[in-house]
Structures are given as C-alpha cells and as structure tokens.
Design an enzyme around this catalytic site. Structure first.
Site, PDB file in Angstrom:
ATOM      1  CG  HIS A  25      -1.862  -0.903   0.928  1.00 31.33           C
ATOM      2  ND1 HIS A  25      -3.458  -0.227   1.404  1.00 31.33           N
ATOM      3  CD2 HIS A  25      -2.128  -2.005   0.581  1.00 31.33           C
ATOM      4  CE1 HIS A  25      -4.368  -1.133   0.952  1.00 31.33           C
ATOM      5  NE2 HIS A  25      -3.382  -2.387   0.639  1.00 31.33           N
ATOM      6  CE1 TYR A  63      -7.750   4.500  10.383  1.00 35.89           C
ATOM      7  CE2 TYR A  63      -6.544   5.227   8.263  1.00 35.89           C
ATOM      8  CZ  TYR A  63      -6.635   4.211   9.590  1.00 35.89           C
ATOM      9  OH  TYR A  63      -5.531   3.561   9.902  1.00 35.89           O
ATOM     10  N   PRO A  92      -6.302   1.836  18.273  1.00 39.56           N
ATOM     11  CG  PRO A  92      -8.446   0.456  17.790  1.00 39.56           C
ATOM     12  CD  PRO A  92      -7.882   1.286  18.926  1.00 39.56           C
ATOM     13  CE  LYS A 104       1.509   3.933  13.304  1.00 37.09           C
ATOM     14  NZ  LYS A 104       2.527   3.598  12.195  1.00 37.09           N
ATOM     15  CE1 TYR A 143      -2.524   5.173   9.210  1.00 39.27           C
ATOM     16  CE2 TYR A 143      -1.484   4.592   7.003  1.00 39.27           C
ATOM     17  CZ  TYR A 143      -2.525   4.216   7.894  1.00 39.27           C
ATOM     18  OH  TYR A 143      -3.586   3.179   7.642  1.00 39.27           O
TER      19      TYR A 143
HETATM   20  C1  LIG Z   1      -9.753  -6.872  17.750  1.00 37.80           C
HETATM   21  C2  LIG Z   1      -8.257  -6.026  17.790  1.00 37.80           C
HETATM   22  C3  LIG Z   1      -7.878  -5.332  16.583  1.00 37.80           C
HETATM   23  C4  LIG Z   1      -6.831  -4.968  16.382  1.00 37.80           C
HETATM   24  N1  LIG Z   1      -6.185  -4.326  15.165  1.00 37.80           N
HETATM   25  C5  LIG Z   1      -5.149  -3.763  15.159  1.00 37.80           C
HETATM   26  C6  LIG Z   1      -4.691  -3.134  13.827  1.00 37.80           C
HETATM   27  O1  LIG Z   1      -5.507  -3.077  13.099  1.00 37.80           O
HETATM   28  N2  LIG Z   1      -3.259  -2.928  13.846  1.00 37.80           N
HETATM   29  C7  LIG Z   1      -2.623  -2.967  14.834  1.00 37.80           C
HETATM   30  O2  LIG Z   1      -0.991  -2.520  14.616  1.00 37.80           O
HETATM   31  N3  LIG Z   1      -2.890  -3.699  15.938  1.00 37.80           N
HETATM   32  C8  LIG Z   1      -3.990  -3.910  16.316  1.00 37.80           C
HETATM   33  N4  LIG Z   1      -4.438  -4.521  17.265  1.00 37.80           N
HETATM   34  C9  LIG Z   1      -3.491  -4.547  18.107  1.00 37.80           C
HETATM   35  C10 LIG Z   1      -2.529  -5.895  18.080  1.00 37.80           C
HETATM   36  O3  LIG Z   1      -3.190  -7.009  17.792  1.00 37.80           O
HETATM   37  C11 LIG Z   1      -1.631  -6.066  19.246  1.00 37.80           C
HETATM   38  O4  LIG Z   1      -0.966  -5.132  19.386  1.00 37.80           O
HETATM   39  C12 LIG Z   1      -0.639  -7.324  19.193  1.00 37.80           C
HETATM   40  O5  LIG Z   1      -1.198  -8.493  18.959  1.00 37.80           O
HETATM   41  C13 LIG Z   1       0.398  -7.218  20.099  1.00 37.80           C
HETATM   42  O6  LIG Z   1       1.185  -8.334  20.248  1.00 37.80           O
HETATM   43  P1  LIG Z   1       1.696  -8.993  21.364  1.00 37.80           P
HETATM   44  O7  LIG Z   1       2.449  -9.963  21.130  1.00 37.80           O
HETATM   45  O8  LIG Z   1       2.018  -7.833  22.504  1.00 37.80           O
HETATM   46  O9  LIG Z   1       0.365  -9.452  22.253  1.00 37.80           O
HETATM   47  P2  LIG Z   1      -0.678 -10.624  22.041  1.00 37.80           P
HETATM   48  O10 LIG Z   1      -0.732 -10.564  20.390  1.00 37.80           O
HETATM   49  O11 LIG Z   1      -2.029 -10.382  22.600  1.00 37.80           O
HETATM   50  O12 LIG Z   1       0.096 -11.877  22.431  1.00 37.80           O
HETATM   51  C14 LIG Z   1      -0.091 -12.531  23.847  1.00 37.80           C
HETATM   52  C15 LIG Z   1      -0.225 -13.665  23.912  1.00 37.80           C
HETATM   53  O13 LIG Z   1       0.167 -14.371  25.204  1.00 37.80           O
HETATM   54  C16 LIG Z   1      -0.838 -15.398  25.509  1.00 37.80           C
HETATM   55  N5  LIG Z   1      -0.979 -15.345  27.133  1.00 37.80           N
HETATM   56  C17 LIG Z   1      -1.811 -14.512  27.647  1.00 37.80           C
HETATM   57  N6  LIG Z   1      -1.939 -14.885  28.849  1.00 37.80           N
HETATM   58  C18 LIG Z   1      -1.164 -15.985  28.949  1.00 37.80           C
HETATM   59  C19 LIG Z   1      -0.924 -17.048  29.872  1.00 37.80           C
HETATM   60  N7  LIG Z   1      -1.600 -16.702  31.067  1.00 37.80           N
HETATM   61  N8  LIG Z   1      -0.202 -18.091  29.815  1.00 37.80           N
HETATM   62  C20 LIG Z   1       0.445 -18.167  28.318  1.00 37.80           C
HETATM   63  N9  LIG Z   1       0.257 -17.463  27.501  1.00 37.80           N
HETATM   64  C21 LIG Z   1      -0.671 -16.178  27.860  1.00 37.80           C
HETATM   65  C22 LIG Z   1      -2.057 -14.776  24.539  1.00 37.80           C
HETATM   66  O14 LIG Z   1      -2.952 -15.898  24.357  1.00 37.80           O
HETATM   67  C23 LIG Z   1      -1.155 -14.383  23.289  1.00 37.80           C
HETATM   68  O15 LIG Z   1      -1.161 -15.125  22.331  1.00 37.80           O
HETATM   69  C24 LIG Z   1      -5.822  -5.119  17.566  1.00 37.80           C
HETATM   70  C25 LIG Z   1      -6.106  -5.867  18.466  1.00 37.80           C
HETATM   71  C26 LIG Z   1      -7.413  -6.246  18.735  1.00 37.80           C
HETATM   72  C27 LIG Z   1      -7.657  -7.207  20.098  1.00 37.80           C
END
Ligand SMILES: Cc1cc2nc3c(=O)[nH]c(=O)nc-3n(C[C@H](O)[C@H](O)[C@H](O)COP(=O)(O)OP(=O)(O)OC[C@H]3O[C@@H](n4cnc5c(N)ncnc54)[C@H](O)[C@@H]3O)c2cc1C
Length: 379
Positions: free
Chosen positions: A57, A186, A278, A282, A373
């Site tokens: 994009h 948007y 969101p 980011k 962005y």
């Molecule tokens: C509905 C939604 C839409 C989103 N849209 C966007 C977007 O468009 N763009 C963007 O950049 N971000 C978006 N985000 C945010 C993005 O998905 C997160 O910022 C990203 O997933 C963060 O990654 P992470 O690895 O820190 O956490 P996560 O991806 O949440 O990974 C954490 C992991 O830890 C595991 N976990 C939790 N507790 C335990 C435990 N007790 N024991 C073992 N494992 C555990 C979970 O199962 C999970 O797999 C969105 C989030 C949501 C919920």
C-alpha cells in the site's frame, strides 16, 4: 518474533502460549504492517509468504464532508510503503518457521505466576495438560498481552501505570466481500467514524464508531451495512459492496503505558507494556519494535556480557512508545465524532474539520502525517 531473533543470535529460549496453535493462527486482529516491521522480517528470512500474499500500500484515504482526501504516504516519505497482511497469517508463518528451525514452543501452557524476578534465577509456573510445571530461566520476556500474568507479578508500586480510557469504541466487522477500495479508508462523519480496511481479495474488515460497553447484540448485520453505507458515502458515485458478516465484536479503546517496562529480570514487551488506540494501526508494529530492542539487548548480555543495552531497554522502547501514543491519540480525536458532552462541542468539531482541511491543503502537514503513519525508521 522475539524467539526467532534470539535464536539467531544463539540465545536459547522457550515460548509458552496458553491457547492452542489453531486458535492463535485464526485470531483476527491487526493487518497493517509498517515498512520497518517488514524490513526486519525480511532480514531474518521470515517474510517469504508475506511477500507472496501480502499487498503493498502506498496511500490512505481520509473522507470528510462527503469528500475524499488521499494521502500518498510513500511519495511523501521517501518511497516507504506499507503492507496489508493479516496478523493471524503472520503468527502462523512465525510458528511454522520456528518449529521448522527446531524452536521450543508449548501450546495450551497457561502461565499462572512468576517468582524470583529480582533474583538470579526467576521461575515461571504454568499448567499444561492438567499438570503443574515450572521453568527456571535467566530472563523472562513478558509478551503476554495487557491481561497476561507477567505485569501483575511485579510488586505493587514498582511500576507506574498510565491508564486512559477513551470515550470511543469500535464495532469490528469481518465480511466475506471483496474490498470496495484499493486503499484503506478512514471516514470522519457526523454519525461517527467508519473505516474500510483490507484483508484479501475476498474478505474485508470494517470498523464503526460506537460508545464504550455497547453490546454487539445492538448491531444486527442490517444495521452495520446501513451505517457503513451512510458514513462512508461520498458524492462521486462510489459504491460499497456488501456481503455476509463472518465475525463482529465491540472493542473499547484505551491508551495505556507502564513505566518502566522492566523489573528485575522481567522485560515486558508489546501489549503487556502498552496499549495504543487502534486508529493508527500501531499495536502490532510496536510489539515487533520492542522485540527487536529486547533481542539485541539480551544477546549483548548473554553473548558479550554487556548489560548496558538491557539496562536501557525500557528507556529505548518508551521513546517510540510515547511518540506512537501521541500520534494514535491525535488521529483518534481527529477522526471520531466527539461525545455529546464534550465542552465547546461545536467549536471542537469545527477544529477537527480545520485539521482535515489543513491535511488536504498543506503538503508539509500531509508529510508529517505520512511519517507517523508509516512509522519512523529510527527513534
Ligand atoms: C480486535 C483487535 C484489533 C486490532 N487491530 C489492530 C490493527 O489493525 N493494527 C495494529 O497494529 N494492531 C491492532 N491490534 C493490536 C494488536 O493485535 C496487538 O497490539 C498485538 O497483537 C500485540 O502483540 P503482543 O504479542 O504484544 O500480544 P498478543 O498478540 O496479545 O500476544 C500475547 C499472547 O500471550 C498469550 N497469553 C496471555 N496470557 C497468557 C498466559 N497466562 N499464559 C500463556 N500465554 C498467555 C495470549 O494467548 C497471546 O497469544 C488489534 C487488537 C485487537 C484485539
């Protein structure tokens, strides 16, 4: 991601995940990857499928007052483009490659607590297949999201929590329909924000502004399409395609940061340390950025005995985190309908429009938007 980066530098690690592999490979979330995120994946041989299936994009469309404003971010920011590739696809790639490279990962391994974080040898307690297990290690990377157990294992008072709940929520919709646009849209509208995001040739993602705590039952499919049609409408004959809704849910918006992102031998990364609204897409990109900093710092310590990057981990990450928070909040307040109880509502609504006008008339303003962005290369 962190496990891949560590293993490549010869630092042994084990990944514990409480969900099943199938669940995490199907969990729908983000989809917009920064230039810098994809560059990191490419440098480590993790982007082959992304390059084959993802979409490049080069611009984004803002809509307001029935008009379109395209911000050609690649042109404005040295050719840097973004990729649309669903987060669950990226997660599936990273897991497949991790297992193929002989990496250790345990699914359905639910962590219940951490101890000895301020000592030499912390311990992780978890349950797997009904059995209580313990894992002793040199360092713990808390990559377990905002509700995971890592942050809560830190003694009260050791971390400062910034927790800001926004007066907005999004109805997120995944629909079996080809996108009606080639670029993300948007829309700022008097009925509330609407977003048209992309996922693939046959599946599209949409967002609609609503109030926090609004139950999804109040959003039957017909209402979703009606609101999308109204809020995304422009005066040039553009048409929104409709299709079956595959998934829908309401997500409240928060802006959270914990400082510092470390305690003893625990290092928090990604959503465990910060949540951004969101709007700027980011969250995933910030999580990958933390992983990069942490992998380099742990490798410096484990391989060369240099503790300085690890000591600076939180400060290094937080520079980017706060800049991204500022941009995500600014964009959130720019693009949403303001709550009816906002002081000086009429004036503030006019100021929102004025900022959108500025983006359409000032190349400098559009370029500043583009840099934030697309994401800064260095920070
Ligand atoms: C509905 C939604 C839409 C989103 N849209 C966007 C977007 O468009 N763009 C963007 O950049 N971000 C978006 N985000 C945010 C993005 O998905 C997160 O910022 C990203 O997933 C963060 O990654 P992470 O690895 O820190 O956490 P996560 O991806 O949440 O990974 C954490 C992991 O830890 C595991 N976990 C939790 N507790 C335990 C435990 N007790 N024991 C073992 N494992 C555990 C979970 O199962 C999970 O797999 C969105 C989030 C949501 C919920």
């Amino acid at each position: 991601m962190l496990a891949h980066l560590l293993a490549e530098q010869g630092v042994e690690c084990v990944v514990l995940e409480r969900q099943t592999r199938e669940y995490v490979e199907r969990r729908v979330r983000a989809g917009l990857l920064e230039h810098r995120t994809v560059g990191l994946l490419e440098r480590h041989g993790l982007a082959e499928r992304l390059r084959a299936r993802g979409q490049v994009h080069r611009g984004v469309e803002l809509r307001f007052a029935g008009r379109r404003l395209r911000i050609p971010y690649a042109e404005l920011y040295g050719g840097r483009h973004m990729w649309v590739y669903a987060q669950q696809e990226l997660v599936a790639d990273l897991i497949r490659l991790w297992i193929a490279r002989g990496g250790a990962i345990e699914f359905e391994a639910e962590v219940s607590g951490l101890s000895g974080l301020d000592g030499e040898r912390p311990e992780i307690r978890y349950t797997r297949a009904g059995n209580a297990e313990r894992l002793a290690c040199d360092f713990v990377a808390g990559c377990d999201g905002w509700h995971g157990p890592s942050r809560s294992a830190v003694p009260a008072g050791a971390l400062r929590l910034h927790d800001h709940r926004l007066p907005f929520a999004w109805v997120g919709v995944l629909a079996q329909v080809a996108p009606s646009t080639e670029e993300i849209i948007y829309a700022h509208h008097e009925r509330g924000f609407a977003g048209h995001m992309l996922r693939s040739d046959t599946v599209s993602r949409f967002y609609l502004q609503t109030e926090p705590d609004d139950p999804i039952e109040r959003w039957p499919d017909a209402r979703i399409w009606d609101e999308l049609q109204r809020r995304l409408a422009v005066s040039d004959g553009w048409k929104l395609r409709e299709g079956p809704v595959l998934e829908k849910s309401v997500t409240d918006m928060r802006s959270n940061v914990v400082e510092p992102m470390q305690f003893g031998r625990l290092y928090l990364a990604g959503d465990a340390a910060h949540i951004v609204p969101p709007t700027g897409a980011k969250g995933l990109n910030l999580a990958v950025s933390d992983a990069r900093v942490l992998a380099e710092a742990l490798a410096a310590r484990c391989k060369r005995g240099d503790s300085a990057p690890l000591e600076a981990y939180s400060a290094t990450c937080l520079r980017r985190v706060w800049v991204v928070q500022a941009f995500s909040l600014w964009m959130t307040w720019l693009i949403h309908r303001l709550p009816p109880d906002t002081p000086e509502l009429a004036l503030r609504t006019q100021l929102q429009r004025a900022q959108l006008e500025l983006l359409s008339h000032s190349r400098a303003a559009a370029a500043a938007f583009a840099e934030s962005y697309v994401g800064f290369e260095e920070l």
